[in-house]
Design a protein around this motif. Sequence first.
Motif, PDB file in Angstrom:
ATOM      1  N   ASP A  50      -2.265  -5.720   2.147  1.00 56.26           N
ATOM      2  CA  ASP A  50      -3.032  -3.930   2.558  1.00 56.26           C
ATOM      3  C   ASP A  50      -1.282  -3.359   3.207  1.00 56.26           C
ATOM      4  O   ASP A  50      -0.978  -2.068   3.159  1.00 56.26           O
ATOM      5  N   ASP A  51      -1.063  -4.822   3.653  1.00 58.80           N
ATOM      6  CA  ASP A  51       0.265  -4.321   4.557  1.00 58.80           C
ATOM      7  C   ASP A  51       1.473  -4.085   3.491  1.00 58.80           C
ATOM      8  O   ASP A  51       2.550  -2.684   4.419  1.00 58.80           O
ATOM      9  N   LEU A  52       1.271  -5.049   2.538  1.00 60.54           N
ATOM     10  CA  LEU A  52       2.705  -4.449   2.067  1.00 60.54           C
ATOM     11  C   LEU A  52       2.560  -3.100   1.081  1.00 60.54           C
ATOM     12  O   LEU A  52       3.637  -2.446   1.211  1.00 60.54           O
ATOM     13  N   VAL A  53       0.762  -3.102   0.705  1.00 57.57           N
ATOM     14  CA  VAL A  53       1.114  -1.839   0.520  1.00 57.57           C
ATOM     15  C   VAL A  53       1.901  -0.664   1.096  1.00 57.57           C
ATOM     16  O   VAL A  53       2.169   1.050   0.636  1.00 57.57           O
ATOM     17  N   ALA A  54       1.125  -0.884   2.197  1.00 60.12           N
ATOM     18  CA  ALA A  54       1.611   0.466   3.267  1.00 60.12           C
ATOM     19  C   ALA A  54       3.388   0.387   3.763  1.00 60.12           C
ATOM     20  O   ALA A  54       3.682   1.776   3.766  1.00 60.12           O
ATOM     21  N   ALA A  55       3.831  -0.950   3.870  1.00 57.00           N
ATOM     22  CA  ALA A  55       5.175  -0.831   3.970  1.00 57.00           C
ATOM     23  C   ALA A  55       5.664   0.231   2.746  1.00 57.00           C
ATOM     24  O   ALA A  55       6.679   0.798   2.843  1.00 57.00           O
ATOM     25  N   VAL A  56       5.675  -0.690   1.641  1.00 63.93           N
ATOM     26  CA  VAL A  56       6.132   0.147   0.227  1.00 63.93           C
ATOM     27  C   VAL A  56       5.968   1.232   0.608  1.00 63.93           C
ATOM     28  O   VAL A  56       7.173   2.463   0.436  1.00 63.93           O
TER      29      VAL A  56
END
Length: 62
Positions: A50-56
């Motif tokens: 989820d953190d990766l999706v938000a960062a991207v």
Amino acid sequence: MAAPLLRVRLLLPEVAVTAQLAVQAAYDMRTADSTTTLQEARERAIRAADDLVAAVGAVLAA
């Protein structure tokens, strides 16, 4: 290094650390020695993804 991670790191270097953390969290599930440990690792992996999706999303929206 897996090909998807390499692609992310090359195309979006701004999220390289977050991507690496997500991959590591997924691999950490392999070392679980009980169902409780596996569930905890799974939850960490979900949060990391989820953190990766938000960062991207933040990088692409900028």
